[in-house]
Design an enzyme around this catalytic site. Structure first.
Site, PDB file in Angstrom:
ATOM      1  N   ASN A  10      -5.250   0.664  -2.988  1.00 31.92           N
ATOM      2  CA  ASN A  10      -4.572   0.206  -1.766  1.00 31.92           C
ATOM      3  C   ASN A  10      -4.526   1.386  -0.791  1.00 31.92           C
ATOM      4  O   ASN A  10      -3.746   2.315  -0.988  1.00 31.92           O
ATOM      5  CB  ASN A  10      -3.158  -0.284  -2.121  1.00 31.92           C
ATOM      6  CG  ASN A  10      -2.356  -0.656  -0.883  1.00 31.92           C
ATOM      7  OD1 ASN A  10      -2.907  -0.780   0.219  1.00 31.92           O
ATOM      8  ND2 ASN A  10      -1.058  -0.838  -1.058  1.00 31.92           N
ATOM      9  N   LYS A  12      -3.440   1.470   2.143  1.00 33.93           N
ATOM     10  CA  LYS A  12      -2.307   1.407   3.092  1.00 33.93           C
ATOM     11  C   LYS A  12      -2.828   1.667   4.509  1.00 33.93           C
ATOM     12  O   LYS A  12      -3.957   1.290   4.811  1.00 33.93           O
ATOM     13  CB  LYS A  12      -1.202   2.369   2.646  1.00 33.93           C
ATOM     14  CG  LYS A  12      -0.817   2.129   1.168  1.00 33.93           C
ATOM     15  CD  LYS A  12       0.436   2.798   0.724  1.00 33.93           C
ATOM     16  CE  LYS A  12       0.708   2.439  -0.736  1.00 33.93           C
ATOM     17  NZ  LYS A  12       1.950   2.980  -1.255  1.00 33.93           N
ATOM     18  N   HIS A 102       3.944  -6.335  -1.029  1.00 37.34           N
ATOM     19  CA  HIS A 102       4.081  -4.926  -1.380  1.00 37.34           C
ATOM     20  C   HIS A 102       5.480  -4.464  -0.973  1.00 37.34           C
ATOM     21  O   HIS A 102       6.036  -4.937   0.019  1.00 37.34           O
ATOM     22  CB  HIS A 102       3.004  -4.099  -0.656  1.00 37.34           C
ATOM     23  CG  HIS A 102       2.945  -2.695  -1.148  1.00 37.34           C
ATOM     24  ND1 HIS A 102       3.834  -1.729  -0.732  1.00 37.34           N
ATOM     25  CD2 HIS A 102       2.129  -2.093  -2.047  1.00 37.34           C
ATOM     26  CE1 HIS A 102       3.552  -0.595  -1.362  1.00 37.34           C
ATOM     27  NE2 HIS A 102       2.525  -0.788  -2.167  1.00 37.34           N
ATOM     28  N   GLU A 104       6.466  -2.031   0.555  1.00 35.53           N
ATOM     29  CA  GLU A 104       6.563  -1.541   1.932  1.00 35.53           C
ATOM     30  C   GLU A 104       6.661  -2.718   2.914  1.00 35.53           C
ATOM     31  O   GLU A 104       7.309  -2.607   3.953  1.00 35.53           O
ATOM     32  CB  GLU A 104       5.368  -0.622   2.239  1.00 35.53           C
ATOM     33  CG  GLU A 104       5.514   0.707   1.498  1.00 35.53           C
ATOM     34  CD  GLU A 104       4.215   1.342   1.033  1.00 35.53           C
ATOM     35  OE1 GLU A 104       3.147   0.986   1.544  1.00 35.53           O
ATOM     36  OE2 GLU A 104       4.281   2.206   0.135  1.00 35.53           O
ATOM     37  N   GLU A 174       5.320  -2.536  -9.550  1.00 33.97           N
ATOM     38  CA  GLU A 174       5.373  -1.210  -8.934  1.00 33.97           C
ATOM     39  C   GLU A 174       6.831  -0.784  -8.746  1.00 33.97           C
ATOM     40  O   GLU A 174       7.489  -1.226  -7.789  1.00 33.97           O
ATOM     41  CB  GLU A 174       4.717  -1.240  -7.553  1.00 33.97           C
ATOM     42  CG  GLU A 174       3.265  -1.623  -7.567  1.00 33.97           C
ATOM     43  CD  GLU A 174       2.566  -1.108  -6.318  1.00 33.97           C
ATOM     44  OE1 GLU A 174       1.558  -0.415  -6.466  1.00 33.97           O
ATOM     45  OE2 GLU A 174       3.058  -1.371  -5.206  1.00 33.97           O
ATOM     46  N   GLY A 180       4.277   6.857  -4.434  1.00 39.17           N
ATOM     47  CA  GLY A 180       4.035   7.985  -3.545  1.00 39.17           C
ATOM     48  C   GLY A 180       4.939   9.178  -3.793  1.00 39.17           C
ATOM     49  O   GLY A 180       5.027  10.094  -2.976  1.00 39.17           O
ATOM     50  N   SER A 220       2.114   6.169  -8.392  1.00 39.87           N
ATOM     51  CA  SER A 220       1.655   7.512  -8.735  1.00 39.87           C
ATOM     52  C   SER A 220       0.628   7.540  -9.875  1.00 39.87           C
ATOM     53  O   SER A 220       0.630   8.468 -10.696  1.00 39.87           O
ATOM     54  CB  SER A 220       2.849   8.433  -9.043  1.00 39.87           C
ATOM     55  OG  SER A 220       3.676   8.562  -7.901  1.00 39.87           O
TER      56      SER A 220
END
Ligand code: G3H
Length: 257
Positions: A10, A12, A102, A104, A174, A180, A220
């Site tokens: 991904n 992003k 996701h 985010e 996730e 991240g 990660s």
């Protein structure tokens, strides 16, 4: 039931369409050098909308076996929805995967599990595969409530989907605290929740559906930790963020080196 692992990168909001071409080219060549067998593990890149056409042209002209897809999609087919992209637009560009929900998107755009389920349904109706994301924040993990929290998300996301649709889908677990941050969940943490998701799918549908659905871990993931994560019985791949922006590193992840 043998499930083919899916390693999805991904990107992003990274890489313009020229950088996209360069990365996919390098990824395909590196995987070729590593003698990667795509039948054993699928590789896909989940790219910004503006990169899709370039990736399509490259993948089709070079006959690369790398899949590709989008990071979000609209629940509408067409019309006055400024800034939105429809499933029809994505299928015309040859996308096979669409990431929905996701963390985010949930955090910055207020997406709920109910909406994510509707997006997944649109993606399936269009003949593509949704990668449905779920995962808990740090406070939920600290309260040891991660399994109940994630299973709540799963119930809401899957509410409108049939067994056949779920069997064709991908679920990505996730944990938000691992995205991240360099803070990777232990393989046991990943297995605990991925295993619970599979049991839940079995309860909501049936054993065949539970055995068919692919469940990824994301957060990660790197070439240095992917092998241990992939050794877990209910982990069928990874949704990789930062490490997928480096073709060599992502190729190593795809091949679990
Ligand atoms: O979609 C990918 C995830 O958000 C994981 O990102 O590998 O940079 O932690 P990360």
């Amino acid at each position: 039931m043998t499930r083919t692992p899916l390693m999805a990168g991904n990107w992003k909001m990274n890489l313009d369409h020229l950088e996209a071409i360069s990365l996919v080219q390098k990824l395909a060549l590196t995987l070729k050098d590593l003698k990667h067998d795509y039948a054993t593990t699928e590789a896909a890149v989940i790219v910004p909308f503006t990169d899709i056409r370039s990736v399509q042209t490259l993948v089709e002209s070079e006959e690369f076996e790398i899949g590709y897809g989008a990071q979000d999609v609209s629940i509408h087919d067409k019309g006055a929805f400024t800034g939105e992209i429809s499933t029809g637009m994505l299928t015309k560009l040859g996308c096979t995967y669409v990431v929905v929900g996701h963390s985010e998107r949930r955090e910055y755009h207020g997406e709920t599990s109910e909406l994510v389920g509707k997006k997944a349904k649109k993606v399936l109706d269009a003949g593509m595969t949704p990668i449905m994301c779920c995962g808990e924040a740090l406070d939920v993990r600290k309260a040891a409530n991660q399994v109940d929290f994630v299973l709540g998300q799963i119930e809401e996301m899957l509410a409108g989907l049939t067994a056949e649709e779920v069997a064709k889908s991908v679920i990505a677990y996730e944990p938000i605290w691992a995205i991240g941050t360099g803070e990777v969940a232990t393989p046991e943490d990943a297995q605990e929740v991925c295993g619970a998701i599979r049991v839940k799918v079995g309860e909501l549908y049936d054993d065949a559906t539970a055995q068919a659905v692919r469940i990824q871990y994301g957060g990660s993931v790197k070439s240095s930790n992917v092998k241990d994560i992939m050794a877990q019985p209910d982990v069928d791949g990874a949704l990789v963020g930062g490490a997928s922006l480096d073709a060599t590193e992502f190729a190593k992840i795809v091949t679990f080196l």
